[in-house]
Design an enzyme around this catalytic site. Structure first.
Site, mmCIF file in Angstrom:
data_model
loop_
_atom_site.group_PDB
_atom_site.id
_atom_site.type_symbol
_atom_site.label_atom_id
_atom_site.label_comp_id
_atom_site.label_asym_id
_atom_site.label_seq_id
_atom_site.Cartn_x
_atom_site.Cartn_y
_atom_site.Cartn_z
ATOM 1 N N TYR A 1 37.849 36.331 35.105
ATOM 2 C CA TYR A 1 37.571 36.479 33.675
ATOM 3 C C TYR A 1 38.521 37.495 33.052
ATOM 4 C CZ TYR A 1 35.242 37.610 29.300
ATOM 5 O OH TYR A 1 34.982 37.840 27.978
ATOM 6 N N SER B 1 39.471 39.550 24.719
ATOM 7 C CA SER B 1 38.464 40.566 25.017
ATOM 8 C C SER B 1 39.184 41.869 25.322
ATOM 9 C CB SER B 1 37.632 40.131 26.236
ATOM 10 O OG SER B 1 36.846 41.200 26.733
#
Length: 238
Positions: free
Chosen positions: A156, A143
């Site tokens: 995360y 990401s």
């Protein structure tokens, strides 16, 4: 003609199902794994109808990567079936929102297990076989979160930073072996991730228009085929 085989984790939603559709279209047989057997079977039927007359072989293995022995079970299943995995797509993952010191320990451990540990273990199982054959591809879903700290989503962001760093390192280690490792680093994607992570209304999803999962998956597939180490989707994300 022997068809190549793609193993895709988290195959029933978002980018995972788009990867399944793409690899089926490109002539791969599929090993699909996710938690829901029902959704795996529905995806299999959808792809079968769309693929006629060149229907791929399907191998469905429902499991939860948050379980400690999930990777061993997946690897054991492919070994029992006599399957040679040519492309590994480590797509499964999830995020969570909240202050770290208040994080539920069970959910915290599940995130680390799915987003980091399972990805590493699957890579460790299948990469040696690819290097020995001098042929193979691994696609890891990271990401743009990998490039910064994420207050209120610390695990995360850190997990995606690990995936990016790990992928780049292994990409260099196997350079010239016939094997490539690619990390895809999208921004917000319209996959339902924000709802699962409790991010409705987050600036991440209001300042940047979420990309369509099929477009991200197509771009990631092209980057994988070119052997790129990193792929960003969209000019803004680059």
């Amino acid at each position: 003609m022997i068809r190549p085989i793609a193993l895709i984790t988290g195959a029933t939603g978002g980018l995972g199902q788009e990867f399944a559709r793409i690899f089926a279209r490109e002539g791969y047989d599929l090993v699909l794994t996710a938690r829901s057997e029902k959704r795996l079977l529905e995806l299999r039927e959808e792809i079968r109808v769309a693929s006629e007359p060149n229907i791929p072989a399907f191998y469905i293995y429902p499991c939860d990567l948050a379980e400690d022995d999930a990777v061993e079970k997946i690897y054991g299943y492919t070994q029992e079936q006599g399957l040679t995995v040519d492309t590994l797509v480590n797509n499964a993952g999830f995020g969570d929102q909240g202050d770290f010191h208040l994080e539920d320990e069970g959910r915290m451990n599940a995130l680390l297990q799915v987003d980091i540990v399972a990805l590493v273990q699957l890579t460790r199982h299948y990469l040696p076989e690819m290097v020995a054959r001098q042929k193979g591809q691994i696609l890891n879903v990271a990401s743009v979160a990998a490039f910064g700290a994420g207050p209120h989503m610390s695990l995360y962001y850190a997990a995606k930073a690990f995936v990016r760093s790990f992928s780049e390192a292994i990409h260099e280690e196997v350079r010239g072996s016939g094997v490539t490792v690619t990390a895809v680093c999208p921004g917000p994607v319209d996959t339902g991730f924000e709802a699962a992570a409790g991010l409705e209304g987050s600036k991440m999803f209001t300042l940047f228009r979420p990309a369509k999962p099929d477009a991200v998956a197509e771009g990631a597939y092209r980057a994988l085929r070119r052997g790129k180490a990193l792929y960003y989707h969209g000019f803004g994300m680059r």
